[in-house]
Motif scaffolding. Structure first.
Motif, PDB file in Angstrom:
ATOM      1  N   PHE A 257     -25.130  -1.705  -8.429  1.00  0.00           N
ATOM      2  CA  PHE A 257     -24.238  -1.653  -9.592  1.00  0.00           C
ATOM      3  C   PHE A 257     -23.523  -0.305  -9.659  1.00  0.00           C
ATOM      4  CE2 PHE A 257     -23.546  -0.472 -14.077  1.00  0.00           C
ATOM      5  CZ  PHE A 257     -22.547  -1.398 -14.364  1.00  0.00           C
ATOM      6  N   ALA A 258     -24.257   0.768  -9.363  1.00  0.00           N
ATOM      7  CA  ALA A 258     -23.634   2.099  -9.363  1.00  0.00           C
ATOM      8  C   ALA A 258     -22.501   2.155  -8.334  1.00  0.00           C
ATOM      9  CB  ALA A 258     -24.681   3.168  -9.069  1.00  0.00           C
ATOM     10  N   GLU A 259     -22.693   1.546  -7.185  1.00  0.00           N
ATOM     11  CA  GLU A 259     -21.633   1.467  -6.180  1.00  0.00           C
ATOM     12  C   GLU A 259     -20.445   0.665  -6.711  1.00  0.00           C
ATOM     13  OE1 GLU A 259     -21.122   2.830  -3.383  1.00  0.00           O
ATOM     14  OE2 GLU A 259     -23.054   3.586  -2.657  1.00  0.00           O
ATOM     15  N   HIS A 260     -20.747  -0.401  -7.450  1.00  0.00           N
ATOM     16  CA  HIS A 260     -19.699  -1.221  -8.067  1.00  0.00           C
ATOM     17  C   HIS A 260     -18.878  -0.388  -9.052  1.00  0.00           C
ATOM     18  CE1 HIS A 260     -17.626  -4.471 -10.045  1.00  0.00           C
ATOM     19  NE2 HIS A 260     -18.320  -4.333 -11.160  1.00  0.00           N
ATOM     20  N   VAL A 261     -19.548   0.438  -9.854  1.00  0.00           N
ATOM     21  CA  VAL A 261     -18.861   1.311 -10.809  1.00  0.00           C
ATOM     22  C   VAL A 261     -17.968   2.301 -10.067  1.00  0.00           C
ATOM     23  CG1 VAL A 261     -19.158   3.102 -12.584  1.00  0.00           C
ATOM     24  CG2 VAL A 261     -20.663   1.092 -12.570  1.00  0.00           C
ATOM     25  N   ARG A 262     -18.498   2.887  -9.010  1.00  0.00           N
ATOM     26  CA  ARG A 262     -17.731   3.868  -8.228  1.00  0.00           C
ATOM     27  C   ARG A 262     -16.452   3.240  -7.676  1.00  0.00           C
ATOM     28  NH1 ARG A 262     -17.395   6.131  -3.054  1.00  0.00           N
ATOM     29  NH2 ARG A 262     -18.728   4.514  -2.168  1.00  0.00           N
ATOM     30  N   THR A 263     -16.576   2.023  -7.168  1.00  0.00           N
ATOM     31  CA  THR A 263     -15.410   1.329  -6.620  1.00  0.00           C
ATOM     32  C   THR A 263     -14.433   0.910  -7.713  1.00  0.00           C
ATOM     33  OG1 THR A 263     -16.751   0.480  -4.791  1.00  0.00           O
ATOM     34  CG2 THR A 263     -14.676  -0.646  -5.238  1.00  0.00           C
ATOM     35  N   ALA A 264     -14.962   0.364  -8.815  1.00  0.00           N
ATOM     36  CA  ALA A 264     -14.116  -0.149  -9.894  1.00  0.00           C
ATOM     37  C   ALA A 264     -13.244   0.940 -10.501  1.00  0.00           C
ATOM     38  CB  ALA A 264     -14.983  -0.793 -10.981  1.00  0.00           C
ATOM     39  N   PHE A 265     -13.789   2.155 -10.607  1.00  0.00           N
ATOM     40  CA  PHE A 265     -13.038   3.254 -11.226  1.00  0.00           C
ATOM     41  C   PHE A 265     -12.477   4.238 -10.201  1.00  0.00           C
ATOM     42  CE2 PHE A 265     -16.011   2.145 -14.803  1.00  0.00           C
ATOM     43  CZ  PHE A 265     -15.035   1.548 -15.581  1.00  0.00           C
ATOM     44  N   ALA A 266     -12.625   3.896  -8.925  1.00  0.00           N
ATOM     45  CA  ALA A 266     -12.061   4.704  -7.844  1.00  0.00           C
ATOM     46  C   ALA A 266     -12.436   6.180  -7.973  1.00  0.00           C
ATOM     47  CB  ALA A 266     -10.538   4.550  -7.803  1.00  0.00           C
ATOM     48  N   VAL A 267     -13.724   6.428  -8.222  1.00  0.00           N
ATOM     49  CA  VAL A 267     -14.196   7.807  -8.317  1.00  0.00           C
ATOM     50  C   VAL A 267     -14.869   8.204  -7.007  1.00  0.00           C
ATOM     51  CG1 VAL A 267     -14.443   7.843 -10.813  1.00  0.00           C
ATOM     52  CG2 VAL A 267     -16.364   7.072  -9.424  1.00  0.00           C
ATOM     53  N   GLU A 268     -14.770   9.487  -6.703  1.00  0.00           N
ATOM     54  CA  GLU A 268     -15.328   9.992  -5.447  1.00  0.00           C
ATOM     55  C   GLU A 268     -16.843  10.047  -5.495  1.00  0.00           C
ATOM     56  OE1 GLU A 268     -14.933  14.038  -2.669  1.00  0.00           O
ATOM     57  OE2 GLU A 268     -13.617  13.722  -4.402  1.00  0.00           O
ATOM     58  N   ASN A 269     -17.364  10.307  -6.689  1.00  0.00           N
ATOM     59  CA  ASN A 269     -18.792  10.529  -6.830  1.00  0.00           C
ATOM     60  C   ASN A 269     -19.224  10.159  -8.236  1.00  0.00           C
ATOM     61  OD1 ASN A 269     -21.319  11.367  -5.908  1.00  0.00           O
ATOM     62  ND2 ASN A 269     -20.454  13.169  -4.892  1.00  0.00           N
ATOM     63  N   LEU A 270     -20.518   9.887  -8.418  1.00  0.00           N
ATOM     64  CA  LEU A 270     -21.058   9.647  -9.755  1.00  0.00           C
ATOM     65  C   LEU A 270     -22.546   9.951  -9.757  1.00  0.00           C
ATOM     66  CD1 LEU A 270     -22.703   6.829  -9.277  1.00  0.00           C
ATOM     67  CD2 LEU A 270     -20.577   5.730  -9.940  1.00  0.00           C
ATOM     68  N   ARG A 271     -23.124   9.969 -10.958  1.00  0.00           N
ATOM     69  CA  ARG A 271     -24.566  10.168 -11.119  1.00  0.00           C
ATOM     70  C   ARG A 271     -25.164   8.922 -11.758  1.00  0.00           C
ATOM     71  NH1 ARG A 271     -25.149  15.276 -14.893  1.00  0.00           N
ATOM     72  NH2 ARG A 271     -23.752  14.005 -16.165  1.00  0.00           N
ATOM     73  N   PHE A 272     -26.418   8.645 -11.464  1.00  0.00           N
ATOM     74  CA  PHE A 272     -27.076   7.583 -12.221  1.00  0.00           C
ATOM     75  C   PHE A 272     -28.531   7.926 -12.456  1.00  0.00           C
ATOM     76  CE2 PHE A 272     -27.760   6.067  -7.859  1.00  0.00           C
ATOM     77  CZ  PHE A 272     -29.036   5.533  -7.885  1.00  0.00           C
ATOM     78  N   VAL A 273     -29.071   7.353 -13.518  1.00  0.00           N
ATOM     79  CA  VAL A 273     -30.448   7.586 -13.948  1.00  0.00           C
ATOM     80  C   VAL A 273     -31.176   6.250 -13.942  1.00  0.00           C
ATOM     81  CG1 VAL A 273     -31.912   8.312 -15.867  1.00  0.00           C
ATOM     82  CG2 VAL A 273     -29.758   9.521 -15.417  1.00  0.00           C
ATOM     83  N   GLY A 274     -32.321   6.191 -13.289  1.00  0.00           N
ATOM     84  CA  GLY A 274     -33.112   4.965 -13.288  1.00  0.00           C
ATOM     85  C   GLY A 274     -33.556   4.576 -11.896  1.00  0.00           C
ATOM     86  N   ASP A 275     -34.407   3.578 -11.827  1.00  0.00           N
ATOM     87  CA  ASP A 275     -34.937   3.068 -10.555  1.00  0.00           C
ATOM     88  C   ASP A 275     -33.830   2.310  -9.832  1.00  0.00           C
ATOM     89  OD1 ASP A 275     -36.197   1.739  -8.489  1.00  0.00           O
ATOM     90  OD2 ASP A 275     -37.744   0.804  -9.734  1.00  0.00           O
ATOM     91  N   GLU A 276     -33.461   2.776  -8.646  1.00  0.00           N
ATOM     92  CA  GLU A 276     -32.332   2.175  -7.923  1.00  0.00           C
ATOM     93  C   GLU A 276     -32.565   0.722  -7.539  1.00  0.00           C
ATOM     94  OE1 GLU A 276     -33.081   3.374  -3.295  1.00  0.00           O
ATOM     95  OE2 GLU A 276     -32.030   4.836  -4.558  1.00  0.00           O
ATOM     96  N   ASN A 277     -33.817   0.285  -7.521  1.00  0.00           N
ATOM     97  CA  ASN A 277     -34.135  -1.093  -7.138  1.00  0.00           C
ATOM     98  C   ASN A 277     -34.262  -2.041  -8.335  1.00  0.00           C
ATOM     99  OD1 ASN A 277     -34.366  -0.588  -4.274  1.00  0.00           O
ATOM    100  ND2 ASN A 277     -36.261   0.503  -4.750  1.00  0.00           N
ATOM    101  N   ARG A 278     -34.186  -1.486  -9.547  1.00  0.00           N
ATOM    102  CA  ARG A 278     -34.299  -2.309 -10.756  1.00  0.00           C
ATOM    103  C   ARG A 278     -33.113  -3.272 -10.849  1.00  0.00           C
ATOM    104  NH1 ARG A 278     -33.598   0.021 -16.908  1.00  0.00           N
ATOM    105  NH2 ARG A 278     -33.582  -2.007 -17.976  1.00  0.00           N
ATOM    106  N   MET A 279     -33.387  -4.528 -11.167  1.00  0.00           N
ATOM    107  CA  MET A 279     -32.325  -5.515 -11.319  1.00  0.00           C
ATOM    108  C   MET A 279     -31.684  -5.363 -12.705  1.00  0.00           C
ATOM    109  SD  MET A 279     -32.383  -6.957  -8.392  1.00  0.00           S
ATOM    110  CE  MET A 279     -31.407  -8.462  -8.545  1.00  0.00           C
ATOM    111  N   VAL A 280     -30.345  -5.326 -12.737  1.00  0.00           N
ATOM    112  CA  VAL A 280     -29.634  -5.119 -14.004  1.00  0.00           C
ATOM    113  C   VAL A 280     -28.551  -6.179 -14.167  1.00  0.00           C
ATOM    114  CG1 VAL A 280     -30.079  -2.637 -13.983  1.00  0.00           C
ATOM    115  CG2 VAL A 280     -27.949  -3.498 -12.997  1.00  0.00           C
ATOM    116  N   ARG A 281     -28.303  -6.592 -15.408  1.00  0.00           N
ATOM    117  CA  ARG A 281     -27.237  -7.562 -15.678  1.00  0.00           C
ATOM    118  C   ARG A 281     -26.510  -7.278 -16.998  1.00  0.00           C
ATOM    119  NH1 ARG A 281     -27.025 -13.505 -17.528  1.00  0.00           N
ATOM    120  NH2 ARG A 281     -24.911 -14.075 -16.836  1.00  0.00           N
TER     121      ARG A 281
END
Length: 371
Positions: A257-281
């Motif tokens: 999802f974090a990768e999806h956010v990066r692509t959607a907003f065309a940002v070079e970099n971002l930060r995220f907090v939480g377990d990277e394997n957690r399923m989110v919807r």
């Protein structure tokens, strides 16, 4: 041709000043709107480089999300960036209008644009701040003019209920009136009682659109004096406010999802907090600085909050609440540039406003670079 007041009237039809939070310095900040406007530049920020772009493009009006004058200026000189911005705008007759929290709150504004960019569905308001009170509008129209008035009401936005538009109820009866000696009646003669077959049209308007609907109704109505009622309804009023919360089509891992956010907003970099394997919807979005709304998002049941400027200790608070956070930066609010151009284009077409060119600012106002 259009003047500045007409353009801002169309802008405020979807982002009225009443939506803004108390103390937010919105509205006209530099110059005048009492002039002909042919070219409008929409920008996130009003930096000196943006003003230079406006000068190069012969812009008459800048519409910005972030107010260039957020606190009082002690002086206006060329020794400060703020002073140079004001001086250049005045010298080149460029007006600057800012819409900040009112554009955050507005339907189709910053937060809806962010939710759309992420592909969220079934969205609702995250933090309500404005109740769009519902009213029943009842107007009495001579039978011969009922269709034109009904169409004018619909075009002005009356009768929107859920996914339906132009919702009205019509009934027929006899209207009675006696014109006085000073009247100029559409039907009848002064001093004589006149009875006319009339149509009673009932429809729904809101706090937000009632003025424009009543104005359109009166313009389409043939009578010199229009008989109408505006009755506040006790049904639940739609809420507007900061942030949106909605759903992805299917659950995915937080890292994806974090990768999806990066692509959607065309940002070079971002930060995220939480377990990277957690399923989110279930996703909450809030443009700008959303530190104050971490608890709000968690209590609304969000798996993730997408917002900017996340503080270190607030990140710890989010972890304690079981809320993941994705921070792509404050600058992703720049989605408003094309969004505002699209909204204004739509309204100009409906109101037959010609001769105004709208430009999306191409100046990069993001202060951050990444290694």
């Amino acid at each position: 041709m259009a003047n500045g007041q007409q353009i801002i009237e169309q802008f405020e039809s979807f982002a009225p000043k009443k939506f803004a939070f108390e103390g937010d310095p919105i509205g006209l900040q530099i110059g005048t709107l009492n002039k002909e406007v042919k070219r409008v530049l929409v920008t996130l920020d009003v930096l000196e480089s943006v003003v230079d772009e406006a000068i190069e493009k012969n812009i008459d009006l800048i519409i910005a999300h972030h107010p260039p004058i957020f606190s009082k200026l002690a002086k206006v000189t060329d020794q400060s960036a703020a002073g140079r911005i004001v001086m250049k705008c005045i010298r080149h007759d460029i007006a600057v209008y800012a819409a900040h929290t009112n554009l955050d709150v507005a339907e189709g504004g910053v937060n809806d644009l962010m939710a759309t960019a992420l592909g969220l569905t079934d969205t609702s308001v995250l933090a309500p701040s404005f109740e769009n009170t519902v009213y029943k509008l009842v107007v009495f129209v001579p039978e011969s003019a009922a269709e034109q008035v009904a169409e004018a009401l619909g075009r002005a936005g009356a009768g929107h209920i859920g996914a339906y538009s132009d919702c009205q109820f019509h009934s027929t009866g006899i209207g009675q009136f006696k014109p006085t000696a000073d009247a100029n009646p559409y039907r009848g003669k002064p001093g004589q009682v006149e009875r006319v077959t009339e149509v009673r049209i009932e429809t729904i308007v809101t706090e937000l659109n009632q003025k424009q609907v009543i104005r359109a109704m009166k313009k389409a109505h043939p009578y010199e004096e229009v008989a109408y009622d505006l009755l506040r309804q006790e049904i639940a009023a739609p809420s507007l406010g900061l942030g949106r919360i909605g759903y992805l089509e299917e659950a995915i891992p937080l890292k994806a999802f974090a990768e999806h956010v990066r692509t959607a907003f065309a940002v070079e970099n971002l930060r995220f907090v939480g377990d990277e394997n957690r399923m989110v919807r279930k996703i909450a979005v809030l443009g700008g600085d959303g530190n104050k709304y971490v608890s709000t998002a968690a209590f609304a049941g969000a798996d993730v909050l997408v917002t900017g400027d996340l503080y270190f200790h607030v990140a710890h608070d989010a972890m304690a609440l079981g809320l993941a956070v994705v921070d792509p930066g404050h600058h992703v609010e720049s989605v408003m540039k094309q969004g505002v151009v699209d909204l204004l284009t739509e309204r100009f077409d409906k109101q037959n406003i010609k001769g105004v060119e709208l430009f999306v600012s191409v100046t990069n106002t993001n202060p951050f670079q990444f290694l």
